[in-house]
Design a protein around this motif. Structure first.
Motif, PDB file in Angstrom:
ATOM      1  N   PHE A   1      38.654  44.102  35.966  1.00  0.00           N
ATOM      2  CA  PHE A   1      37.768  45.234  35.771  1.00  0.00           C
ATOM      3  C   PHE A   1      36.459  44.903  36.481  1.00  0.00           C
ATOM      4  O   PHE A   1      35.674  44.090  36.009  1.00  0.00           O
ATOM      5  N   HIS A   2      36.233  45.506  37.644  1.00  0.00           N
ATOM      6  CA  HIS A   2      35.047  45.240  38.464  1.00  0.00           C
ATOM      7  C   HIS A   2      34.133  46.440  38.469  1.00  0.00           C
ATOM      8  O   HIS A   2      34.512  47.493  38.968  1.00  0.00           O
ATOM      9  N   LEU A   3      32.985  46.302  37.925  1.00  0.00           N
ATOM     10  CA  LEU A   3      32.015  47.391  37.999  1.00  0.00           C
ATOM     11  C   LEU A   3      30.797  46.862  38.740  1.00  0.00           C
ATOM     12  O   LEU A   3      30.025  46.053  38.221  1.00  0.00           O
ATOM     13  N   THR A   4      30.676  47.296  39.987  1.00  0.00           N
ATOM     14  CA  THR A   4      29.613  46.745  40.817  1.00  0.00           C
ATOM     15  C   THR A   4      28.526  47.766  41.131  1.00  0.00           C
ATOM     16  O   THR A   4      27.482  47.414  41.672  1.00  0.00           O
ATOM     17  N   GLU A   5      28.780  49.028  40.851  1.00  0.00           N
ATOM     18  CA  GLU A   5      27.764  50.067  41.076  1.00  0.00           C
ATOM     19  C   GLU A   5      27.541  50.801  39.750  1.00  0.00           C
ATOM     20  O   GLU A   5      28.437  50.861  38.913  1.00  0.00           O
TER      21      GLU A   5
ATOM     22  N   TRP B   1      36.877  40.266  33.577  1.00  0.00           N
ATOM     23  CA  TRP B   1      35.832  41.261  33.324  1.00  0.00           C
ATOM     24  C   TRP B   1      34.629  40.903  34.170  1.00  0.00           C
ATOM     25  O   TRP B   1      34.025  39.854  33.989  1.00  0.00           O
ATOM     26  N   ASN B   2      34.266  41.763  35.133  1.00  0.00           N
ATOM     27  CA  ASN B   2      33.111  41.481  35.994  1.00  0.00           C
ATOM     28  C   ASN B   2      32.240  42.720  36.084  1.00  0.00           C
ATOM     29  O   ASN B   2      32.503  43.625  36.871  1.00  0.00           O
ATOM     30  N   VAL B   3      31.251  42.787  35.222  1.00  0.00           N
ATOM     31  CA  VAL B   3      30.291  43.886  35.267  1.00  0.00           C
ATOM     32  C   VAL B   3      28.976  43.275  35.729  1.00  0.00           C
ATOM     33  O   VAL B   3      28.365  42.474  35.019  1.00  0.00           O
ATOM     34  N   THR B   4      28.573  43.616  36.939  1.00  0.00           N
ATOM     35  CA  THR B   4      27.498  42.839  37.570  1.00  0.00           C
ATOM     36  C   THR B   4      26.129  43.079  36.940  1.00  0.00           C
ATOM     37  O   THR B   4      25.279  42.204  37.004  1.00  0.00           O
ATOM     38  N   GLU B   5      25.913  44.239  36.360  1.00  0.00           N
ATOM     39  CA  GLU B   5      24.622  44.483  35.714  1.00  0.00           C
ATOM     40  C   GLU B   5      24.863  44.825  34.248  1.00  0.00           C
ATOM     41  O   GLU B   5      25.725  45.648  33.937  1.00  0.00           O
TER      42      GLU B   5
HETATM   43  C1  LIG Z   1      31.902  39.718  40.331  1.00  0.00           C
HETATM   44  O1  LIG Z   1      31.847  40.596  41.456  1.00  0.00           O
HETATM   45  C2  LIG Z   1      30.843  40.289  42.354  1.00  0.00           C
HETATM   46  C3  LIG Z   1      30.825  41.360  43.420  1.00  0.00           C
HETATM   47  O2  LIG Z   1      32.128  41.711  43.822  1.00  0.00           O
HETATM   48  C4  LIG Z   1      31.143  38.917  42.948  1.00  0.00           C
HETATM   49  O3  LIG Z   1      30.125  38.569  43.834  1.00  0.00           O
HETATM   50  C5  LIG Z   1      31.219  37.897  41.800  1.00  0.00           C
HETATM   51  O4  LIG Z   1      31.583  36.621  42.326  1.00  0.00           O
HETATM   52  C6  LIG Z   1      32.214  38.300  40.777  1.00  0.00           C
HETATM   53  N1  LIG Z   1      32.156  37.394  39.634  1.00  0.00           N
HETATM   54  C7  LIG Z   1      33.221  36.912  39.079  1.00  0.00           C
HETATM   55  C8  LIG Z   1      33.014  35.993  37.903  1.00  0.00           C
HETATM   56  O5  LIG Z   1      34.348  37.170  39.503  1.00  0.00           O
END
Ligand SMILES: *[C@@H]1O[C@H](CO)[C@@H](O)[C@H](O)[C@H]1NC(C)=O
Ligand SMILES: *[C@@H]1O[C@H](CO)[C@@H](O)[C@H](O)[C@H]1NC(C)=O
Ligand SMILES: *[C@@H]1O[C@H](CO)[C@@H](O)[C@H](O)[C@H]1NC(C)=O
Ligand SMILES: *[C@@H]1O[C@H](CO)[C@@H](O)[C@H](O)[C@H]1NC(C)=O
Ligand SMILES: *[C@@H]1O[C@H](CO)[C@@H](O)[C@H](O)[C@H]1NC(C)=O
Length: 946
Positions: free
Chosen positions: A217-221, A243-247
């Motif tokens: 689950f990638h939420l980057t925007e 789980w990767n929610v950047t903000e």
């Molecule tokens: C989460 O996604 C960002 C942007 O795609 C990336 O730079 C980062 O390494 C990712 N973090 C993880 C823990 O996967």
């Protein structure tokens, strides 16, 4: 040309009948047919393969659960008023592009549970006002780029349970700029990457992503700035979701998170919950999460979180400090677990808890656990195993409005139990083991509005049992063993509107033994007494039981266990407001004509499943006191053979008549005409005779706009045997109308032909007709004469033309009357004035022995003279007497006689006298004439004259 005109008229008539719009739809019903300006057409579960005929003004259409395989361009083209269409649960695999083009007013379209594989560019074209679209449970894998481009108002889209694999396939959906709710659960997404969905912020408020095998689950925007509800339940694979929610702010607006049974590690789960620090509404955290729950709660609970649902978590034990981090909760749901014990201090920390759910657990007692929950408003303790309650269990709960205790094992209620529940409005105590309630409510709760005591073992309702719960609106006591109700049992229930006493052991005795059984409920509107053992033997009751219920609107007495026997004529005495009466399934065989004498407001009468087959089972007078409007009569399965009792029932306001499953074979015109306000008629499953007796009904049912004949196409012929199983509406009534039509046609044709013929005859055969007429008159006269016996007044009737009068006067009369002494009949002298000439002629001829015709050219031309010849020759024929003496005063060659063919025939067949030529000796002529007159009328061989 007249016939031709008639034929065209008939053809026009016939075609106008068959082209008028039908109201009884095949296999469809129209709910609220007349009053509603938005007809709702229901055609679900009807086995349709192709689109049925739907009225053009339809707003709401349900054709779900049929067998359509496709939708074509013409199917909806005439239905531009549609606002809501349900086509779910068919087998549609194809929708022609443009099929919905005309549906610009459509707001709701349900295409769920079909076989669509994709959404093509033009498939949804034209649905510019669509708000809600259901495409769930199809086989959709693909959505074309332009598919949603005209759906500019779409708010809700359901794509649950499809075959979507890649999140970028969802992208075209956001061409609808106002999309608020998107359901894409139960698909095959294994990765969510926000940039594949959109790069700009979306208007989504609710996103259901549950049941997808998500690995990442990638939420980057920040594409969900407005999202308030997120469902991620049952996501993840084998506990490995990344789980990767950047903000952390991306889910700032999310208030509700469903996170049940998510497959992920404990550390990951903690991370996830960190992303939702702002949860202010509720969190659902249940299922087999392989985590330490206390840990989870510590992570999730925050001062703004209001609701925690932990239902169905197989929780067995609750620890004392478990809920300490969540002290600000308003709602805690612990339902559907295995909790068997509560400790007194367990809920102590809550300061704002309003709702506590503990339903479906294994509690046997309560142990003072709620004492400190001063703010509690709702407690659900249903479906546990609670046996006893103590007076302290609900102490201090002054705010509680609803208490659910149903489905437990409570057998006794102490009157102290509810004394603190000063706000209690709803108390559910159904399905317990209560045997008595004699003083259970003697201390209130005074504010109680609804009390449910159904499915217990109560056998008796004592006097004044409810006196201190006088606010009560609804009291349910159904499914007990009540056989005795003391007088004044319900006294004090001044606000009670509904009393349910069905499925008990109430008998006629229960109702009549004590007076005032139902007294003290002046506002009771609904009384249910069905499924008891009430049965009556007498036609008249000493103590009619309902006399105090002046406001009662609905009385149910149906389904008495041993049948009601009869309804005494004064049973319903006092029920002056009664509107609806249910007495079906009571083995009723006959109704007393006075039954409803006291119930002028009655408009709904249900008598189904009785045995009303006798001719006078339902007397017409029964309905005479009834004056309510919108009358409804339900007589299904009552063995009725005819509806003729309605003819004299004065039910001109009957609007609904249901009589399915009877033995009615025909409906005649008078009956239909006696029901002018009929809106709904249901006569399915009757034994119709398919013959011309039903022709009027069939045509009426097919064409009437004001009455909906429910499922007319399912009415079957039972008779004659050759038509058994055929649909009544398929019976060809033309053969019936043809009969009368044909007779009319035949008659008018005959008239026309006769007119033509007679004018033809008059024109070409006038004389023959006149002759026939004379003959007829002569015949009549002759008969008369025969009866009277005949003596002749005259010796000869002289037939001559006026032109020859001078010869007659100067020669004939002096000779024959004067010299020879004959008595002559002359029309100018002897005819009676004022009589019709023809009568005179006949009279003259028949009262003379002979007729002398003085033939000249003028004579031949004159009508009257020739008729004299005719009458005389008829006499000749008829009496076979030689009466005619022809005297030719002029020389007329035979060929000149030819236009006067009768005369010619006479002349040919018999001898005639030639008149004296000028200068000739007249003596011979007069002598011959004398001889002719002297000949006695003998038989004559001239029979060929006529
Ligand atoms: C989460 O996604 C960002 C942007 O795609 C990336 O730079 C980062 O390494 C990712 N973090 C993880 C823990 O996967
Ligand atoms: C009406 O429904 C019945 C089954 O309920 C079906 O057999 C019949 O074919 C249907 N009639 C039409 C016109 O679809
Ligand atoms: C849509 O509805 C409006 C009123 O609600 C009506 O005036 C209009 O004619 C309808 N449009 C169509 C295509 O039926
Ligand atoms: C979406 O579809 C699913 C599956 O058919 C159904 O259970 C759910 O209630 C639907 N949701 C809405 C909001 O229509
Ligand atoms: C999940 O585990 C099951 C067996 O435990 C395995 O068959 C399946 O392939 C696994 N799925 C994934 C996506 O790893």
């Amino acid at each position: 040309m007249g016939i031709l005109k008639q034929i065209t008229l008939y053809i026009a008539l016939c075609s106008s009948i068959s082209s008028s719009s039908a109201f009884s739809l095949k296999n469809c019903t129209i709910s609220t047919p007349l009053k509603d300006t938005q007809p709702k057409v229901l055609c679900y579960k009807m086995g349709f393969f192709s689109f049925p005929l739907i009225p053009t003004n339809t707003r709401i259409l349900d054709i779900s659960f049929n067998a359509f395989t496709q939708i074509q361009i013409g199917d909806f083209s005439h239905l531009s008023n549609l606002q809501d269409v349900n086509i779910s649960n068919n087998k549609i695999s194809q929708i022609q592009e443009g099929a919905f083009d005309s549906l610009s007013n459509l707001t709701h379209l349900n295409l769920a549970s079909n076989r669509l594989k994709g959404i093509s560019g033009g498939m949804l074209h034209g649905l510019t006002n669509l708000l809600v679209l259901g495409l769930d449970n199809n086989y959709i894998q693909d959505i074309e780029e332009s598919a949603f481009s005209t759906l500019q108002n779409l708010k809700v889209l359901n794509l649950t349970k499809n075959h979507l694999c890649y999140i970028e396939k969802i992208k075209p959906v956001f061409a609808s700029p106002y999309l608020e709710e998107l359901y894409i659960g139960s698909n095959h997404f294994d990765a969510f990457n926000s940039y594949e969905m959109s790069t700009k912020p979306l208007s989504l408020k609710r996103l259901d992503f549950s049941n997808n095998p998500l690995a990442t689950f990638h939420l980057t925007e920040n594409i969900f700035p407005s999202l308030s509800h997120l469902d991620l339940s049952y996501c993840g694979q084998n506990g490995t979701m990344i789980w990767n929610v950047t903000e952390k702010t991306f889910f700032a607006s999310v208030k509700t998170l469903y996170f049940m049974d998510v497959h992920m590690s404990a550390q990951n789960a903690a991370n996830v919950l960190q992303s939702f620090k702002n949860l202010s509404n509720k969190i659902r955290l249940n299922g087999n999460v392989k985590l330490n729950k206390t840990n989870l709660l510590l992570n999730a609970c925050s001062p703004v979180l209001k609701v925690v649902r932990l239902n169905a978590n197989k929780i067995k034990h609750l620890t004392n400090h478990m809920f300490d981090p969540c002290s600000d909760l308003a709602e805690l749901d612990l339902g559907d677990n295995e909790i068997s014990e509560l400790s007194p201090s367990m809920f102590r920390g809550f300061t704002q808890l309003k709702t506590l759910r503990l339903q479906i657990n294994k509690l046997t007692r309560i142990t003072n656990s709620f004492q400190m929950l001063f703010t509690l408003e709702f407690i659900d303790l249903s479906r546990n195993s609670i046996k006893t309650l103590t007076c302290k269990d609900f102490a201090n709960l002054t705010q509680v409005k609803s208490l659910y205790l149903y489905s437990n094992k409570i057998s006794v209620i102490d009157s102290c139990l509810f004394k603190d529940l000063k706000s209690l409005e709803v108390l559910k105590l159904g399905t317990n083991h209560l045997l008595r309630i004699s003083d259970a409510f003697s201390n209130g709760p005074h504010s109680l509005l609804d009390l449910q005591l159904s499915f217990n073992k109560l056998s008796k309702i004592e006097k004044y049992a409810f006196r201190n719960v006088s606010q009560l609106n609804n009291l349910s006591l159904q499914d007990n063993q009540i056989s005795e109700i003391e007088g004044h049992a319900f006294e004090g229930l001044n606000n009670l509107t509904s009393l349910l006493l069905s499925s008990n052991k109430i008998s006629a005795k229960t109702l009549t033994r004590h007076q005032n059984v139902f007294s003290g409920m002046p506002n009771l509107k609904n009384l249910e007494l069905q499924a008891n053992s009430i049965s009556f033997m007498d036609d008249q009751l000493k103590n009619p039981p309902f006399t105090d219920l002046k406001q009662l609107r609905v009385l149910s007495l149906h389904s008495q266990r041993r049948g009601i026997g009869k309804i005494p004529s004064n049973l319903l005495q006092g029920l002056s407001s009664l509107e609806m009466f249910y007495a079906g399934n009571t083995n009723l065989g006959h109704l007393n004509p006075d039954t409803f004498k006291f119930n002028p407001q009655l408009w709904f009468l249900e008598l189904s499943k009785n045995a009303l087959s006798e001719d006078n089972s339902i007397p017409a007078e029964l309905f005479h006191p009834i004056s309510g409007s919108n009358q409804t009569l339900i007589l299904s399965r009552t063995q009725l053979r005819s509806l003729n009792f309605l003819l004299n029932a004065n039910l001109s306001r009957l609007s609904t008549l249901r009589a399915r499953g009877n033995e009615i074979d025909s409906i005649n015109k008078t009956l239909i005409q006696s029901l002018p306000r009929l809106e709904v008629l249901d006569l399915e499953k009757n034994t119709f005779t398919c013959d011309c007796n039903n022709a009027f009904f069939i045509d009426w049912a097919k064409n009437i706009n004001s009455t909906q004949v429910i499922y007319l196409n399912k009415y079957m012929c039972s008779y004659p045997p050759s038509l058994r199983g055929m649909s009544l509406s398929d019976f060809n009534t033309e053969s019936c109308t043809l009969k009368t039509d044909f007779i009319c046609f035949l008659c008018s044709s005959i008239v026309v032909i006769l007119t033509l013929l007679s004018s033809f005859v008059w024109h070409f055969l006038r004389f023959q007709v006149v002759y026939a007429y004379y003959l007829f008159l002569a015949f009549l006269y002759n008969n008369k004469k025969k009866h009277n016996g005949s003596t002749f007044q005259y010796d000869a009737f002289i037939s001559y033309n006026n032109e020859d009068e001078s010869w007659v006067m100067e020669e004939l009369i002096p000779k024959l009357e004067g010299e020879q002494g004959w008595r002559l009949c002359l029309h100018h002298r002897d005819f009676e004035p004022g009589r019709p000439i023809i009568d005179n002629i006949i009279d003259g001829i028949y009262s003379s022995r002979k007729t002398i015709c003085l033939i000249t050219r003028n004579y031949l031309k004159s009508n009257w003279c020739s008729s004299e010849v005719q009458v005389a020759s008829f006499r000749l024929f008829d009496e076979q007497k030689d009466v005619l003496i022809l005297v030719f005063l002029e020389d007329i060659p035979t060929h000149q006689l030819s236009p006067y063919h009768r005369m010619r025939k006479l002349v040919k067949k018999r001898t005639y006298l030639r008149g004296p030529k000028p200068g000739e000796d007249t003596k011979i002529f007069w002598q011959k004439l004398k001889m002719a007159l002297e000949i006695k009328e003998g038989h004559n061989s001239d029979r060929g004259i006529l």
